[in-house]
Design an enzyme around this catalytic site. Sequence first.
Site, short mmCIF file in Angstrom:
data_model
loop_
_atom_site.label_atom_id
_atom_site.label_comp_id
_atom_site.label_asym_id
_atom_site.label_seq_id
_atom_site.Cartn_x
_atom_site.Cartn_y
_atom_site.Cartn_z
CG ASP A 125 70.98 -7.38 60.91
OD1 ASP A 125 70.53 -8.22 61.71
OD2 ASP A 125 72.19 -7.24 60.68
CG HIS A 168 64.07 -13.17 61.74
ND1 HIS A 168 63.51 -14.11 60.90
CD2 HIS A 168 65.22 -12.79 61.14
CE1 HIS A 168 64.29 -14.28 59.85
NE2 HIS A 168 65.33 -13.49 59.98
#
Length: 433
Positions: free
Chosen positions: A14, A42
């Site tokens: 992340d 993503h």
Amino acid sequence: MNKNIVILGTQWGDEGKGKVVDCLTKDSSYVVRYQGGHNAGHTLVVNDKKIILHLIPSGLLHKNVIGIIANGVVVSPFELIKEIKMLETHNIFVHKRLFISNSSPLILQYHIEMDIAREKKLGISALGTTGRGIGPAYEDKIARRALRIGDLKNEKTLSIRLEKIVNYYNHQLVSFYKHKPVDYKIILRDLLPTIDLIYDMIKDTTSILHTAIQSNKKIIFEGAQGSFLDIDHGTYPYVTSSNSTIGGVITGTGVGSKSLDYILGVTKAYSTRVGYGPFPTELFDDVDKHFSKKGHEFGSTTGRKRRTGWLDAVALCRSVRINSLSGLCITKLDVLDGLYEIKICTAYKNINTLEIISFPDIDEWKNIEPIYETYPGWNKKTLGIKKLIDLPYEARNYINRIEEITQIPVDIISTGPDRSDIIFVRDIFFIKK
């Protein structure tokens, strides 16, 4: 000139790799996913529209780019088709410029059921997986029983092998986990229609990449997850089932190390982690609330709230060494705006022995206390700033300290969610090796 650039996460995932890939791929010919599966998430913001990709390489948002899902990726054909159709709603069409390795293992329903059954059985000791079948699919690969993308080209062989594997899984699901069985016929029925949709995409992607390298094409290798979720170098057993460090690029594509010109490590200006596992700098105070709210810290794959904490430079330095990083990209610098003070963890201390620990064994993590350096924060907004000199003095001082600690340069700084909110300190395509 650096033609082939690896972009990987230095923390627990992340970190904002998708945006960085998107920004750099506009000048490239190929973008390659080399490990993980649709457990990655993503997030890209383009023209105020949020696009979340789990499996397809982020760089395919640029219409001149060819995408590769290489052999190190485990592939759910259903999720792949779902993403292709989602992109089409944004007028992004990838059928003729996306290729999938014939060696990529398949993720099918029995993997998902096994993942769910195991987590349920573990109870409070659960690992916190995404429940998407990633681990069981990699197990099949290592045990040499996996169905692979290339098997979809032979329906008769596929049917025979699928039935055997389903019988293997059902024995465990029913007998040990007391879980519902999966139906081989239903899996096959659902799988067959996907074949025509992806048939022309199935290729020997290693050969495609070798040809591209020989033709001096620019290639971006897009990592998923982060270094401390790596199966070998992460905070085991709270890790993913693939190599998310630099070794995964080589084994996951068939491209040798001599062909990799620059390795970019992406790190948030603070730390986050989803799910269980060690997290030395974790916060439970108003700063945690600040990070969560301003940074929108909720998993793009699971929707779970991310745990937040100060930047862990001990872990970051280890990631620099493990991955032989050429430089760093600092993301979400703007999330630090408005904080009175900012901390960096520069060492770990064992609270029982007072010993300074470089990197703990799994049983030592619970006794670890972070040692911090504290720096003044800033009130000026950094959101959307595009030049290093325009950052507040305190922000530049923070970046400089990260460079001093890690002993590598910060080459890119992200100052917001949009693809245009970025500072290129150096053009990494033109840095001498």
